[in-house]
Enzyme design. Sequence first.
Site, short mmCIF file in Angstrom:
data_model
loop_
_atom_site.label_atom_id
_atom_site.label_comp_id
_atom_site.label_asym_id
_atom_site.label_seq_id
_atom_site.Cartn_x
_atom_site.Cartn_y
_atom_site.Cartn_z
N LYS A 121 0.97 -1.54 0.20
CA LYS A 121 0.15 0.12 -0.10
C LYS A 121 1.23 1.05 0.27
CE LYS A 121 -4.30 1.01 0.09
NZ LYS A 121 -5.99 0.51 -0.25
N ASP B 144 -7.03 5.07 -4.63
CA ASP B 144 -7.63 4.43 -2.81
C ASP B 144 -8.34 5.78 -2.86
OD1 ASP B 144 -8.00 2.93 -1.10
OD2 ASP B 144 -7.09 4.20 0.12
P1 NDP Z 1 -13.14 8.12 -3.30
O1 NDP Z 1 -11.76 9.30 -2.64
O2 NDP Z 1 -13.12 7.91 -4.40
O3 NDP Z 1 -14.11 8.21 -1.48
C1 NDP Z 1 -14.16 8.94 -0.19
C2 NDP Z 1 -15.45 8.33 -0.27
O4 NDP Z 1 -15.49 8.73 1.54
C3 NDP Z 1 -15.58 10.11 -0.22
O5 NDP Z 1 -17.11 10.78 -0.22
C4 NDP Z 1 -15.23 11.14 0.65
O6 NDP Z 1 -15.89 12.16 0.84
C5 NDP Z 1 -15.23 9.90 1.88
N1 NDP Z 1 -14.82 10.36 2.84
C6 NDP Z 1 -13.31 9.98 3.05
N2 NDP Z 1 -12.47 10.14 3.99
C7 NDP Z 1 -13.67 10.45 5.11
C8 NDP Z 1 -13.07 10.84 5.78
N3 NDP Z 1 -12.27 10.99 6.59
N4 NDP Z 1 -14.16 10.97 6.81
C9 NDP Z 1 -15.20 11.42 6.36
N5 NDP Z 1 -16.25 10.71 4.65
C10 NDP Z 1 -14.45 10.52 4.26
O7 NDP Z 1 -12.40 6.20 -2.19
P2 NDP Z 1 -12.69 5.55 -2.63
O8 NDP Z 1 -14.22 5.18 -2.47
O9 NDP Z 1 -11.67 4.70 -3.65
O10 NDP Z 1 -12.58 4.68 -1.07
C11 NDP Z 1 -13.52 4.83 -0.12
C12 NDP Z 1 -12.87 3.00 1.21
O11 NDP Z 1 -12.86 2.31 -0.11
C13 NDP Z 1 -11.63 3.40 1.58
O12 NDP Z 1 -11.23 2.89 3.33
C14 NDP Z 1 -10.61 2.90 0.73
O13 NDP Z 1 -9.60 2.01 1.11
C15 NDP Z 1 -11.67 1.28 0.21
N6 NDP Z 1 -11.33 0.41 -0.99
C16 NDP Z 1 -11.36 0.86 -1.82
C17 NDP Z 1 -10.93 0.33 -3.21
C18 NDP Z 1 -10.94 1.20 -4.56
O14 NDP Z 1 -10.56 -0.31 -5.11
N7 NDP Z 1 -11.32 2.47 -4.51
C19 NDP Z 1 -10.92 -0.41 -2.80
C20 NDP Z 1 -11.10 -1.39 -1.60
C21 NDP Z 1 -11.22 -0.70 -0.98
P3 NDP Z 1 -15.20 13.49 0.51
O15 NDP Z 1 -15.41 13.38 -0.82
O16 NDP Z 1 -15.50 14.71 1.45
O17 NDP Z 1 -14.18 14.06 -0.03
#
Ligand code: NDP
Length: 445
Positions: free
Chosen positions: A125, A165
């Site tokens: 990671k 991510d």
């Molecule tokens: P994105 O950046 O596309 O989206 C993240 C979302 O979560 C956004 O809506 C963001 O809000 C919100 N968010 C982020 N940090 C916080 C926080 N501290 N408090 C509240 N809301 C928060 O990320 P992903 O969708 O790619 O990833 C989301 C989760 O899924 C993570 O835990 C990641 O590790 C996990 N994951 C992702 C994968 C992937 O393929 N993308 C694979 C496996 C796991 P805002 O828009 O306001 O920033």
Amino acid sequence: MQYLETVLDDVIQRSPNEPEFHQSVREVLLALEPVIERHPEYQELGILERLVEPERQLIFRIPWVDDTGRTRVNRGFRVQFNSSLGPYKGGLRFHPSVNLGIIKFLGFEQIFKNALTGLPIGGGKGGSDFNPEGRSDGEIMRFCQSFMTELFRHISPESDVPAGDIGVGQREIGYMFGQYKRIKNTYEGAITGKGLSYGGSLVRKEATGYGLVYFVNEMLRSQGETFADKRVVISGSGNVALYAAQKVQELGGIVIAFSDSSSYLYDDRGLDCTLVRSIKEDRRQRISAYRDDHPDVQCETNHRDIWSIPCDIALPCATENELDDVAARKLVDNGVLAVGEGANMPCTPRAIDVLQKSGVLFAPAKAANAGGVAVSALEMSQNSQITIPWSFERVDTKLKDIMNNIYAKCAATAQEYDQEGNLAAGANIAGFLAVAEAMKAQGII
Ligand code: NDP
């Protein structure tokens, strides 16, 4: 078990101030007691002691120039955790909360997740404490180029293949791929999540969200349930959340809430997921912009309160530790049937305890969100040969098969270790066994 406690104590002593890493190690070790009892050779070979120590940890400077001409400096990380099963594989996160402990927790989780897919990929990671919010396209590009100017020397299709991510989507992957290609003078798949026109795979964008829903659907089916007419609350509105929502709707569920880091939206009649996707993906706006078109929809500024909304299924898809025991208790009191972790470690250990003791079906992240990395591995496979890109249907069918297999593996392993229905235990044990056997065969390295 004293041995497992000693391993955990050593981790805490050697890596203090990394609470998320300690949390993820503790969760895995707790599940492994019956495994160590059956396999004392793992203790003799120091499998656990080696597993909790990354093979390599890289920390580097990322200088870049903002739009006003000011020089900025961020910190970059890549933790190459375990390569027993294949090249390191795992995403890059750009978020101000990123530090070494966060990257180690994510890398540690990734080892077992990748093992569960059954594909030849190790765990790693990376990321940076860079905050993309409010940055122009030019600033994002310069940052990504600077990041890759250091990272390129540590990655390749055979050794380490990063992906996206939080904060790293197709735009950022494109800039990093471009810089890698320019420096190396080779056109190779050293990064996944690429655009379709330059080596990406169909379904990669949708994979984590779709995969989560495929997994939860299998879990529901085991109890004679389906998504049809279920009210679903989804936290986050990023890559994972948006495509989980799309698949939920396809299976007849009703998505009633989404959030971002500033607020949550709630409409018991169901939200317009296409509009949410356009706001977040195309317009890069706050989720509250939804009210420009639907002023009657509820929008609350405390996004953490999203779990107080009564629902049948909850899918935390934002970030780690976003659902605590108080939130879990509210979900249980409101009659939730199932919780599926789309984000990495979104439920605190106490929340998981509340859910499991209340008989809520629980899909653990390691297994349930493995769809993204699975399709990333399919992208690597397509990049390794001159071939016509696989069709959407072909990749989607493969993804569904992989998720169904992961579900079956977790369920069977839980049963084999006398914990029927405990998919979290099944995921930790099955993932560990695959890695431990490979480590055993490869000697003390
Ligand atoms: P994105 O950046 O596309 O989206 C993240 C979302 O979560 C956004 O809506 C963001 O809000 C919100 N968010 C982020 N940090 C916080 C926080 N501290 N408090 C509240 N809301 C928060 O990320 P992903 O969708 O790619 O990833 C989301 C989760 O899924 C993570 O835990 C990641 O590790 C996990 N994951 C992702 C994968 C992937 O393929 N993308 C694979 C496996 C796991 P805002 O828009 O306001 O920033």
